[in-house]
Write an enzyme that holds these catalytic residues in place. Structure first.
Site, PDB file in Angstrom:
ATOM      1  N   GLU A  86       0.804  -1.226   0.000  1.00 21.34           N
ATOM      2  CA  GLU A  86       0.000   0.000   0.000  1.00 21.34           C
ATOM      3  C   GLU A  86       0.838   1.279   0.000  1.00 21.34           C
ATOM      4  OE1 GLU A  86      -3.311   0.118  -0.263  1.00 21.34           O
ATOM      5  OE2 GLU A  86      -3.420  -2.068  -0.390  1.00 21.34           O
ATOM      6  N   SER A 487     -45.772 -27.975  44.577  1.00 24.55           N
ATOM      7  CA  SER A 487     -45.256 -28.212  45.929  1.00 24.55           C
ATOM      8  C   SER A 487     -43.941 -27.519  46.206  1.00 24.55           C
ATOM      9  CB  SER A 487     -45.108 -29.719  46.164  1.00 24.55           C
ATOM     10  OG  SER A 487     -46.369 -30.350  46.153  1.00 24.55           O
TER      11      SER A 487
END
Length: 877
Positions: A86, A487
């Protein structure tokens, strides 16, 4: 000389005009340029990542994938690849490369096209942070000016680090750390040179050059990158040759999830959205560490899924997914068996392997389920073709459970041969058994489940499971489903009774109740399950056997309003508490998280903790932004000023805390203010309820005296520190099991999302009994009879606790000082001098112990009662 003078004038004028034009342009657009000073404190958009307490990634949220890295963490080869490709003169120019710009100008003059921009890395950064990608001269001028400003503000190293973390690289990957994960499922330092060159070539055109969408173009671009590295002498010729000839190995990877725990992650995600808002939470780079460890979370998920498979399989097989061809169909195209390219087995199917493989790729499945096609059915095994293009055999051991499902309460005949179950050409689901990894026929469970585990000392969630699969249903039943608790409510009713003068030895009449209801004109007749009545029994025994009528009688004795108020102390919302006598049987609806929170009060000695799921929040650099400071089950709690005089040795401090406050604190750092949870019931009350719940998971000598949750103790090496309670609602629409040790409390629930559907019952499957006749009917898919909390929910709790408590010593909270023990007669609850099987030691709050002795005529001599049945039970295990 005549020509030189005009030439100099032209040059001077041109230079002056050019300079003036540049200065004018600069000052003209300067006011419109963004301030590059923001780059000094730039915060890249980084996804939110959620981890377990021990650092395992469980989820990631955010559109942009980014893994920020410092320059030191980035491999040198990647930096070289990017710079060579680049901007090879990156370290030599001031942000603008004159040579590159001249090359771009020549290209423009020759071709007439803006094919090359001559952009440096700094100019690319200026464009990506502040500008657009439109190819206009004014944008390029702005880019140049911004690049020059950036070079004045930042060092080359800072610019390079920003670039490597910011640049877009395709498939929502931003920065090279994310690209390595997206394309290769690795960290940057694990990549080969060929892979580094591949991603280093992406900035030019990430959509067109990425190795997933365009592998051929990617290889061409990779070669260019490698050539540039070779030209710059970053790599040798041998390295170039090796890398350039490597195949493309990229494929799309998701986030590097170490443990998929989406229900837990979704809770934390929702909390983060509430704290920071969606945009900030998803892009702020937050790293959230949950309170749950990967070990316990994984154990809970496995326990829930295994339990739901067991429930579903004992109720029968719902049938194949689809019949793809008739079992007697032959291959009309070639009239012969197709030879398998990857197996010694022949392919007897009319479909070619390529067609079967293509079909299977499109079948969506969840969790551990896999699609397969039955290609041949033998007497007691089947040959299948799977999604990996392989043939496998499922033997009878993986098929024998699959008797036909008729309805939730009825199953068909046990299969005798494989053709009773499937035919060739069937699309089926298969899964691997957790115990031996063998393949077996499978189906998605129709019932749902949930599981919550908490640390009862501070409310830290240890595991959360909201269903079989989050990808099948995102509804979190652990935190959102309010279901009747049955329960499971009884320990809290009994706690209210203890507050109102009852003791563990109090006698309550276990006899049928008929209550005329004038409003409805009907009689209410609560029944025990099973419908057996023992007459006057001690309160400990009543909770152990989960006697419904005793719970009703206690509610009446204490008073409905008093009981309702008492339940709110455990964190239950008053709006969810029914104000009628059905409250005593668990008609109220609560979430598993609410039930586990309430049970924690009993487990920790009487303190109401607050459940929490986040341990700490860090930023992307690992700096702690927030840390949980939960309320703790200790009274008084230790503050920093209180421990200055304590020996600094961590072991001594831990022992001191354990002795004085009943809570062991791991001291890894100076102790700050420890917030005390509110005490909602006395330590004596919590201890006595826990004692009754310990009896509920024990055999208690004789078979007839076993607790409803007896399997827990028998299958967990008879630990004495576990306590629990089953829960089953009317018509078995909801089943529960909640239990704890002083260090861990957990609640399991099983039911259908359609709460009008009953969990039903099962008949005996002799195939499963034959496999292991001694442990038949205790845990798993061989259970028979009506479903219940003990059958449907408790097995998940047992499997989780077996894992969580493995290798850990028993831990019992010390008996509160206001309690004492006296020897009582088991039948009457009165004092006794006998030391045989008719007596036992019982706990009492001082002043509530019995005052009279049992008469000889009242004693029931049960010295030999239950010994034979107990011996038989022990032989089973």
């Amino acid at each position: 000389m005549k020509l030189l003078k005009p030439a100099l004038i032209v040059i001077l004028v041109t230079s002056f005009v050019g300079t003036a034009t540049l200065l004018g342009t600069y000052f003209y657009i300067k006011t419109d340029l963004p301030n590059v000073d923001v780059l000094k404190d730039v915060r890249l958009q980084t996804p939110m990542r959620i981890f377990t307490q021990d650092g395992k990634l469980i989820s990631q949220y955010g559109v942009k994938r980014r893994i920020p890295l410092t320059l030191e963490q980035i491999p040198e080869q990647l930096k070289q690849a990017v710079i060579a490709t680049e901007d090879s003169r990156f370290y030599d120019h001031p942000g603008i490369d004159p040579i590159g710009m001249m090359r771009a100008l020549v290209n423009l003059v020759v071709t007439g096209e803006k094919g090359q921009g001559g952009s440096t890395l700094t100019m690319q950064m200026a464009r990506d942070f502040f500008l657009t990608r439109e190819k206009k001269y004014i944008r390029k001028i702005r880019e140049i000016i911004l690049a020059w400003h950036m070079e004045q503000l930042l060092s080359k190293q800072e610019i390079l680090e920003l670039y490597l973390n910011k640049v877009e690289l395709g498939h929502r990957a931003f920065g090279f750390g994310a690209a390595a994960q997206v394309y290769y499922g690795k960290s940057l330092n694990e990549l080969t040179l060929a892979q580094i060159a591949t991603i280093a070539g992406l900035p030019q055109a990430p959509s067109a050059l990425n190795p997933i969408s365009s592998p051929e173009r990617s290889m061409v671009r990779r070669r260019i990158v490698l050539l540039r590295m070779l030209d710059e002498e970053y790599i040798t010729q041998a390295q170039f040759e090796q890398a350039v000839n490597e195949p493309v190995t990229a494929k799309k990877y998701g986030a590097e999830i170490n443990l998929d725990a989406p229900y837990l992650a979704d809770i934390i995600y929702s909390e983060m959205i509430g704290l920071y808002g969606k945009d900030k939470a998803e892009t702020g780079g937050y790293q959230i560490y949950s309170t749950a460890s990967s070990d316990l979370q994984a154990a809970a998920q496995q326990a829930v899924r295994r339990n739901l498979h067991d429930y579903d399989e004992r109720h029968g097989y719902h049938g194949v997914v689809k019949q793809l061809w008739a079992s007697n169909e032959t291959d009309d195209q070639n009239g012969q068996l197709l030879e398998s390219a990857n197996s010694e087995l022949n392919n007897p199917a009319p479909w070619p392997e390529e067609q079967m493989l293509s079909y299977l790729q499109d079948v969506k499945t969840f969790e551990s389920m896999h699609p397969a096609i039955v290609v041949k059915v033998n007497e007691q095994d089947i040959i299948i073709f799977n999604r990996q293009g392989k043939y496998s055999i499922i033997d009878w051991d993986g098929l024998d459970w699959a008797r036909p499902f008729i309805n939730d309460a009825k199953q068909g005949q046990d299969p005798k041969i494989a053709s009773d179950i499937v035919q060739a050409g069937a699309l089926i689901l298969i899964r691997q058994r957790e115990d031996d990894l063998h393949w077996q026929l499978a189906q998605y469970p129709q019932a749902s489940g949930a599981f919550v585990a908490l640390d009862p000392k501070n409310g830290a969630a240890q595991a959360v499971v909201g269903g079989y699969s989050f990808y099948q249903s995102q509804f979190n039943r652990a935190t959102q489903a309010k279901r009747q608790v049955g329960s499971n409510i009884k320990p809290f009713i009994y706690s209210a009774a203890l507050e109102n003068g009852y003791t563990l030895a109090s006698l309550i009449n276990d006899a049928p109740i008929t209550q005329w209801q004038s409003g409805s004109g009907n009689a209410w007749r609560p029944e025990n399950s099973p419908a057996e009545y023992d007459g006057p029994i001690r309160m400990r025994v009543a909770l152990t056997k989960s006697k419904n009528v005793v719970s009703v009688r206690l509610l009446r004795a204490v008073g409905l309003d008093n009981v309702a108020e008492h339940l709110t102390r455990f964190g239950f919302s008053k709006d969810d508490i029914p104000l009628d006598e059905t409250l005593s049987l668990g008609s109220g609806s609560h979430t598993p998280l609410e039930v586990a929170t309430a049970m924690a009060v009993i487990a920790n000695g009487g303190f109401l903790i607050r459940p929490h799921f986040i341990q700490r929040i860090e930023n992307e650099m690992g700096e702690v932004l927030w840390k949980a400071n939960p309320v703790n089950a200790c009274n008084p709690c230790v503050a920093e000023s209180q421990i200055n005089h304590v020996n600094a040795d961590p072991d001594d401090l831990e022992a001191r805390l354990a002795a004085e406050f009943g809570v062991a604190q791991q001291v890894d750092e100076p102790v700050k203010n420890i917030l005390s949870a509110p005490r909602v019931i006395s330590a004596e009350n919590a201890f006595l309820v826990a004692e009754m719940m310990r009896s509920a998971v024990q055999i208690n000598g004789a078979w007839d005296n076993r607790g409803t949750g007896w399997r827990a103790a028998m299958l967990m090496d008879r630990r004495s520190d576990i306590a629990g309670k089953t829960g089953t609602t009317n018509d078995v629409r909801d089943t529960w099991f909640s239990g704890f040790t002083p260090d861990l409390v957990a609640t399991a629930w099983v039911g259908f999302d359609d709460n009008n559907r009953r969990l039903g019952r099962t008949t005996q499957n002799q195939n499963l009994v034959n496999k292991n006749p001694t442990k038949f009917n205790y845990i798993g898919n061989a259970l028979i009879g009506s479903e219940s909390g003990a059958h449907a929910a408790q097995p998940a709790w047992i499997r989780f606790m077996q894992h969580a408590l493995a290798g850990k010593p028993e831990h019992l909270l010390p008996m509160p000082t206001d309690l004492l023990t006296v020897r009582i007669d088991k039948g009457t609850g009165k004092l006794t001098n006998r030391t045989d099987k008719t007596s036992m030691f019982e706990y009492f709050t001082q002043g509530t112990e019995p005052q009279s002795f049992v008469a000889e005529a009242e004693i029931i001599d049960s010295a030999d009662q239950g010994e034979q049945s107990k011996k038989q039970i022990e032989d089973i295990f």
